[in-house]
Design an enzyme around this catalytic site. Sequence first.
Site, PDB file in Angstrom:
ATOM      1  N   GLU A 273      10.242 -23.578   4.745  1.00 14.30           N
ATOM      2  CA  GLU A 273       9.462 -22.894   5.788  1.00 14.30           C
ATOM      3  C   GLU A 273       8.471 -23.837   6.473  1.00 14.30           C
ATOM      4  O   GLU A 273       7.265 -23.560   6.516  1.00 14.30           O
ATOM      5  CB  GLU A 273       8.682 -21.721   5.168  1.00 14.30           C
ATOM      6  CG  GLU A 273       9.524 -20.669   4.487  1.00 14.30           C
ATOM      7  CD  GLU A 273       8.690 -19.643   3.725  1.00 14.30           C
ATOM      8  OE1 GLU A 273       7.446 -19.760   3.689  1.00 14.30           O
ATOM      9  OE2 GLU A 273       9.298 -18.721   3.156  1.00 14.30           O
ATOM     10  N   PRO A 274       8.925 -24.955   7.000  1.00 17.47           N
ATOM     11  CA  PRO A 274       7.964 -25.867   7.634  1.00 17.47           C
ATOM     12  C   PRO A 274       7.453 -25.298   8.957  1.00 17.47           C
ATOM     13  O   PRO A 274       8.203 -24.686   9.718  1.00 17.47           O
ATOM     14  CB  PRO A 274       8.791 -27.135   7.882  1.00 17.47           C
ATOM     15  CG  PRO A 274      10.205 -26.655   7.981  1.00 17.47           C
ATOM     16  CD  PRO A 274      10.303 -25.436   7.103  1.00 17.47           C
ATOM     17  N   GLY A 275       6.186 -25.504   9.204  1.00 10.80           N
ATOM     18  CA  GLY A 275       5.598 -25.104  10.482  1.00 10.80           C
ATOM     19  C   GLY A 275       5.048 -26.338  11.178  1.00 10.80           C
ATOM     20  O   GLY A 275       5.660 -26.936  12.053  1.00 10.80           O
ATOM     21  N   ARG A 312      -9.178 -25.446  15.651  1.00  4.82           N
ATOM     22  CA  ARG A 312      -9.122 -26.220  14.408  1.00  4.82           C
ATOM     23  C   ARG A 312     -10.357 -27.092  14.159  1.00  4.82           C
ATOM     24  O   ARG A 312     -10.867 -27.113  13.041  1.00  4.82           O
ATOM     25  CB  ARG A 312      -7.837 -27.070  14.348  1.00  4.82           C
ATOM     26  CG  ARG A 312      -6.557 -26.249  14.484  1.00  4.82           C
ATOM     27  CD  ARG A 312      -5.291 -27.037  14.147  1.00  4.82           C
ATOM     28  NE  ARG A 312      -5.205 -27.281  12.724  1.00  4.82           N
ATOM     29  CZ  ARG A 312      -5.508 -28.416  12.139  1.00  4.82           C
ATOM     30  NH1 ARG A 312      -5.876 -29.458  12.875  1.00  4.82           N
ATOM     31  NH2 ARG A 312      -5.443 -28.544  10.848  1.00  4.82           N
ATOM     32  N   TYR A 316     -12.074 -25.755  10.836  1.00  2.00           N
ATOM     33  CA  TYR A 316     -11.775 -26.534   9.627  1.00  2.00           C
ATOM     34  C   TYR A 316     -12.406 -27.920   9.660  1.00  2.00           C
ATOM     35  O   TYR A 316     -12.073 -28.756   8.816  1.00  2.00           O
ATOM     36  CB  TYR A 316     -10.263 -26.780   9.488  1.00  2.00           C
ATOM     37  CG  TYR A 316      -9.370 -25.579   9.602  1.00  2.00           C
ATOM     38  CD1 TYR A 316      -9.344 -24.604   8.608  1.00  2.00           C
ATOM     39  CD2 TYR A 316      -8.513 -25.434  10.688  1.00  2.00           C
ATOM     40  CE1 TYR A 316      -8.487 -23.523   8.700  1.00  2.00           C
ATOM     41  CE2 TYR A 316      -7.658 -24.355  10.783  1.00  2.00           C
ATOM     42  CZ  TYR A 316      -7.649 -23.395   9.798  1.00  2.00           C
ATOM     43  OH  TYR A 316      -6.802 -22.332   9.893  1.00  2.00           O
ATOM     44  N   CYS A 342     -20.512 -20.837  24.141  1.00  2.00           N
ATOM     45  CA  CYS A 342     -21.909 -20.816  23.694  1.00  2.00           C
ATOM     46  C   CYS A 342     -22.024 -20.781  22.177  1.00  2.00           C
ATOM     47  O   CYS A 342     -22.462 -19.787  21.588  1.00  2.00           O
ATOM     48  CB  CYS A 342     -22.614 -19.622  24.316  1.00  2.00           C
ATOM     49  SG  CYS A 342     -22.474 -19.696  26.099  1.00  2.00           S
ATOM     50  N   GLU A 343     -21.603 -21.832  21.522  1.00  2.00           N
ATOM     51  CA  GLU A 343     -21.718 -21.982  20.070  1.00  2.00           C
ATOM     52  C   GLU A 343     -21.891 -23.470  19.803  1.00  2.00           C
ATOM     53  O   GLU A 343     -21.172 -24.285  20.403  1.00  2.00           O
ATOM     54  CB  GLU A 343     -20.414 -21.572  19.356  1.00  2.00           C
ATOM     55  CG  GLU A 343     -19.949 -20.184  19.607  1.00  2.00           C
ATOM     56  CD  GLU A 343     -20.244 -19.225  18.456  1.00  2.00           C
ATOM     57  OE1 GLU A 343     -20.761 -19.679  17.405  1.00  2.00           O
ATOM     58  OE2 GLU A 343     -19.976 -18.044  18.646  1.00  2.00           O
ATOM     59  N   TYR A 370      -0.735 -24.657  15.396  1.00  2.00           N
ATOM     60  CA  TYR A 370      -1.970 -23.905  15.190  1.00  2.00           C
ATOM     61  C   TYR A 370      -2.982 -24.177  16.307  1.00  2.00           C
ATOM     62  O   TYR A 370      -4.188 -24.214  16.072  1.00  2.00           O
ATOM     63  CB  TYR A 370      -2.557 -24.200  13.795  1.00  2.00           C
ATOM     64  CG  TYR A 370      -1.546 -23.962  12.689  1.00  2.00           C
ATOM     65  CD1 TYR A 370      -1.109 -22.668  12.394  1.00  2.00           C
ATOM     66  CD2 TYR A 370      -0.988 -25.021  11.957  1.00  2.00           C
ATOM     67  CE1 TYR A 370      -0.164 -22.445  11.405  1.00  2.00           C
ATOM     68  CE2 TYR A 370      -0.038 -24.797  10.970  1.00  2.00           C
ATOM     69  CZ  TYR A 370       0.362 -23.504  10.692  1.00  2.00           C
ATOM     70  OH  TYR A 370       1.310 -23.273   9.716  1.00  2.00           O
TER      71      TYR A 370
HETATM   72  N1  LLP Z   1       5.148 -20.322   4.875  1.00  2.00           N
HETATM   73  C1  LLP Z   1       4.074 -19.536   4.641  1.00  2.00           C
HETATM   74  C2  LLP Z   1       4.228 -18.350   3.809  1.00  2.00           C
HETATM   75  C3  LLP Z   1       2.830 -19.879   5.202  1.00  2.00           C
HETATM   76  O1  LLP Z   1       1.782 -19.102   4.956  1.00  2.00           O
HETATM   77  C4  LLP Z   1       2.716 -21.036   6.014  1.00  2.00           C
HETATM   78  C5  LLP Z   1       1.429 -21.411   6.616  1.00  2.00           C
HETATM   79  C6  LLP Z   1       3.871 -21.800   6.247  1.00  2.00           C
HETATM   80  C7  LLP Z   1       5.059 -21.418   5.649  1.00  2.00           C
HETATM   81  C8  LLP Z   1       3.863 -23.029   7.122  1.00  2.00           C
HETATM   82  O2  LLP Z   1       3.073 -24.035   6.597  1.00  2.00           O
HETATM   83  P1  LLP Z   1       3.011 -25.481   7.291  1.00  2.00           P
HETATM   84  O3  LLP Z   1       4.376 -26.135   7.141  1.00  2.00           O
HETATM   85  O4  LLP Z   1       2.655 -25.285   8.717  1.00  2.00           O
HETATM   86  O5  LLP Z   1       1.958 -26.194   6.548  1.00  2.00           O
HETATM   87  N2  LLP Z   1      -4.197 -22.598  10.607  1.00  2.00           N
HETATM   88  C9  LLP Z   1      -4.143 -23.663   9.636  1.00  2.00           C
HETATM   89  C10 LLP Z   1      -2.870 -23.658   8.844  1.00  2.00           C
HETATM   90  C11 LLP Z   1      -2.595 -22.341   8.148  1.00  2.00           C
HETATM   91  C12 LLP Z   1      -1.278 -22.310   7.435  1.00  2.00           C
HETATM   92  C13 LLP Z   1      -0.954 -20.935   6.985  1.00  2.00           C
HETATM   93  N3  LLP Z   1       0.345 -20.780   6.379  1.00  2.00           N
HETATM   94  C14 LLP Z   1      -4.407 -25.002  10.355  1.00  2.00           C
HETATM   95  O6  LLP Z   1      -4.623 -24.998  11.560  1.00  2.00           O
HETATM   96  O7  LLP Z   1      -4.433 -26.053   9.726  1.00  2.00           O
END
Ligand code: LLP
Length: 418
Positions: A273-275, A312, A316, A342-343, A370
Amino acid sequence: MQAFQYQDRELFVEDVPLAQIADTFGTPCYVYAESALTQAYSAYSNAFAGIDHLVCYALKANSNLAVIRHFASLGSGFDTVSIGEIRRVLAAGGEAGKIVFSGVGKSADEMRQALEIGIHCFNVESVNELERLNRVAGEAGKRAPISLRVNPNVDARTHPYISTGLKNNKFGIAYEQALDTYRRAAALPNLNVIGIDCHIGSQLTDATPLIDALDRLLVLVDQLGEAGIRLKHVDIGGGLGIRYDHETPPDVAAYAAAIKQRLAGRGLSLLLEPGRSLVGNAGVLLTRIEYLKQGDGKHFAIVDAAMNDLMRPSYYQAYHQIRPVTRRDDAAATYDVVGPVCESSDFLGKDRELAVQEGDLLAVMSAGAYGATMSSNYNTRPRGAELLVSGDSVRLVRARETFEQLIANEIGLLDGND
Ligand code: LLP
């Protein structure tokens, strides 16, 4: 980010100067490079070639329909966390049978719709969710394919907000409770237990915790086999990091080799599940400097993008490189690059050496993941346009929001509902 390179003084995306995109479509806007999407996806498909696998792109990272469509055309499946995301996949032409549905809070209505659509698998995160899904599937006269998201209790060693695999996180089923929960699932008539799943965190720059998590899942797979529960797939989630600055994230090929070795001879198929690693370095946020301001001991470059566009850095303290779109020979100064919101936390970068003047364009790098998906309308700021570039062709893939769209759900209700 090879898709974004200087030719002489000008920063290009593929074959197009970013300055030309800013002139045509205005700023702020997100610009994505199609070749970088393809390259990142191919890194996975090449590395995992030879074993039965499905890359399920986690579209929370970037859910633009054109991005989804591109991955679908490459054969990708999708990891989703709401019925809205599932509907995006279908709207973009993705296959229902390649969708997995994750998340700790699936509503009964979302379950009903996902069953109707015929998704590949529900990644179930609690016993109560199992019971609800069993009931909803029974009412619909269906059997729901499920995997359990197990919390392997490994430390992803990443930012605490994006670390999800420790036992004090809200995610998944505690490792020690997994066997019992599988037995419970196998006894429920309207569920079909097909897999096991985990996701331990995001932006991991070392693959060891990911491999440790897989090892822990495989121990469970063996114990389940002994208990007569045979699984078809193991889903190891996402989490591979990218280079924002000087990080050296694991290379997909090395990660794949370790996984392949562990899965050899098991007859299990693999889901991933890469994002971020598919889209992060395929996008930039393009913004223009409105003002240069000399504070007391600080220079500020006040730009037209803000924390509502890219959350981000403020949320973070994440680092994104910031590059001038046109390089100048002028002397550089140190700037905080900040937005109009305004922050005090509204910054895109702090203490950056830049040779810039008012009106110049900046590219906030590595903003493909993201970025747009986490943007908001705070301060009644319309979200910017999104563009997808392939070679020398530039396509508008999300129009800039208008003020009318921002107030549409309020304007007719100004004088009450009666
Ligand atoms: N699978 C599940 C169940 C997840 O919750 C996530 C991300 C992924 C896959 C994908 O993960 P990745 O490959 O992108 O690391 N907003 C944050 C990142 C939050 C990730 C949440 N879950 C940021 O901007 O760094």
